[in-house]
Design an enzyme around this catalytic site. Structure first.
Site, PDB file in Angstrom:
ATOM      1  N   LYS A 102     -10.480   6.991  10.412  1.00 52.83           N
ATOM      2  CA  LYS A 102     -10.479   6.693   9.374  1.00 52.83           C
ATOM      3  C   LYS A 102     -11.836   7.802   8.465  1.00 52.83           C
ATOM      4  O   LYS A 102     -12.687   6.891   8.675  1.00 52.83           O
ATOM      5  CB  LYS A 102     -10.366   5.655   7.981  1.00 52.83           C
ATOM      6  CG  LYS A 102      -9.626   6.307   7.242  1.00 52.83           C
ATOM      7  CD  LYS A 102      -9.668   5.091   5.549  1.00 52.83           C
ATOM      8  CE  LYS A 102      -9.698   5.388   4.261  1.00 52.83           C
ATOM      9  NZ  LYS A 102      -9.850   4.265   3.229  1.00 52.83           N
ATOM     10  N   GLY A 163     -10.962   0.983  -5.156  1.00 51.72           N
ATOM     11  CA  GLY A 163     -10.932  -0.089  -6.022  1.00 51.72           C
ATOM     12  C   GLY A 163     -10.622   0.202  -7.469  1.00 51.72           C
ATOM     13  O   GLY A 163     -10.489  -1.870  -8.034  1.00 51.72           O
ATOM     14  N   ALA A 189      -6.363   4.145  -2.268  1.00 49.74           N
ATOM     15  CA  ALA A 189      -7.014   3.492  -2.726  1.00 49.74           C
ATOM     16  C   ALA A 189      -6.368   4.008  -4.485  1.00 49.74           C
ATOM     17  O   ALA A 189      -5.481   4.753  -4.675  1.00 49.74           O
ATOM     18  CB  ALA A 189      -8.018   4.725  -3.319  1.00 49.74           C
ATOM     19  N   GLY A 190      -6.766   2.720  -4.873  1.00 49.40           N
ATOM     20  CA  GLY A 190      -6.423   2.629  -6.386  1.00 49.40           C
ATOM     21  C   GLY A 190      -4.341   1.768  -6.448  1.00 49.40           C
ATOM     22  O   GLY A 190      -4.371   1.544  -7.630  1.00 49.40           O
ATOM     23  N   ASN A 211      -6.681  -2.567   0.222  1.00 46.36           N
ATOM     24  CA  ASN A 211      -7.766  -3.607   0.548  1.00 46.36           C
ATOM     25  C   ASN A 211      -7.884  -4.338  -0.783  1.00 46.36           C
ATOM     26  O   ASN A 211      -8.041  -5.551  -1.088  1.00 46.36           O
ATOM     27  CB  ASN A 211      -8.941  -2.988   1.552  1.00 46.36           C
ATOM     28  CG  ASN A 211      -9.999  -4.225   1.359  1.00 46.36           C
ATOM     29  OD1 ASN A 211     -10.645  -3.928   1.691  1.00 46.36           O
ATOM     30  ND2 ASN A 211      -9.529  -5.765   0.931  1.00 46.36           N
ATOM     31  N   SER A 212      -8.479  -4.230  -1.884  1.00 47.33           N
ATOM     32  CA  SER A 212      -9.047  -4.459  -2.828  1.00 47.33           C
ATOM     33  C   SER A 212      -7.751  -5.466  -3.672  1.00 47.33           C
ATOM     34  O   SER A 212      -7.613  -6.219  -4.031  1.00 47.33           O
ATOM     35  CB  SER A 212      -9.801  -3.595  -4.081  1.00 47.33           C
ATOM     36  OG  SER A 212     -10.791  -2.829  -4.255  1.00 47.33           O
TER      37      SER A 212
END
Length: 259
Positions: A102, A163, A189-190, A211-212
């Site tokens: 990635k 994040g 993301a987000g 992830n977050s």
């Protein structure tokens, strides 16, 4: 309606949820959340996570087996093409020649927004070097198409800042990217909650990476399970085809011959 499988770089995956391996309190929580997500692809920040670089430290691979999961090394923390390319070569060496990576080249530390000029440069180099590149990018349809032309095997536009948990800021652009793409499009993301993941799938995206949203939840293991179900529900909703929106009410039962 029968669904087509998710295929990336010639390999078929059962899950359309991809998860990260960072930000957990310890490796045991990483293991439990990853198992609850039922994800097939696990991203690993090579510059931050030990997968064999330090023999004296616990390795992520002690709890995330390469026999069970596809380990997706990423270039998180790289701010130029040179560092990103070097990191991918290190990952290929650590993972015994595996080429799936990635690519993530950041523009600044405050927003972690992608530096598109450096991303395009790194993508050119990595594809030429035989890597299968999944690429983090902004939500610009023109840039996404250019990355596909370079030879990236998947395009990964951000939903919002990494994040941030803000959800999908620009769904219209995400939909445009998907409509013109000939490679998988995965929102990256987000994402903040399960409804964000479902929305991404309802837009027609092939998958979601996060992830977050899982690791920073009060109960990461339960949130991982919620995200698993959200991705499945969103995909089924997209395939089913939503009802048309109407300006006025429409009764669920006939209005004729009322008692």
């Amino acid at each position: 309606m029968n669904d087509s499988p998710l295929i990336i770089a010639g390999k078929t995956y059962n899950s359309r949820l991809l998860v990260g391996s960072g930000k957990y309190k310890d490796l045991e929580e990483t293991r439990l959340a990853t198992e609850a997500s039922e994800a097939d692809i696990i991203t690993v920040a090579i510059r931050r996570t030990n997968i064999g670089q330090d023999e004296n430290e616990p390795s992520l691979l002690d709890v995330i087996s390469v026999d069970k999961y596809t380990i997706l090394p990423n270039t998180a923390g790289c701010f130029n093409a040179k560092d990103a390319v070097r990191t991918c070569h290190l990952a290929r060496e650590l993972l015994e020649g595996r080429n799936l990576v990635k690519l993530e080249v950041l523009g600044d530390e405050k927003t972690l927004y992608p530096n598109i000029v450096e991303t395009l440069s790194a993508a050119h180099t990595l594809v030429s070097d035989g890597f299968d590149v999944m690429v983090y990018t902004n939500d610009d349809p023109i840039v996404a198409k250019e990355l596909e032309k370079i030879g990236c095997v998947a395009v990964m536009p951000l939903a919002s800042l990494i994040g941030s948990g803000q959800g999908i800021s620009n769904p219209a652009n995400i939909k445009l990217i998907k409509e013109q793409a000939n490679v998988p499009v995965l929102v990256d993301a987000g994402i903040g909650c399960a409804s964000d993941a479902a929305k991404a799938m309802e837009l027609g995206c092939d998958g979601v990476l996060m992830n977050s949203a899982i690791a920073n939840a009060q109960d990461p293991v339960l949130m991982a399970s919620a995200m698993k179900h959200a991705v499945v529900a969103g995909r089924e909703s997209f395939l089913a085809g939503r009802m048309m929106k109407k300006a006025y009410a429409s009764a669920s039962s006939p209005m004729e011959n009322l008692i």
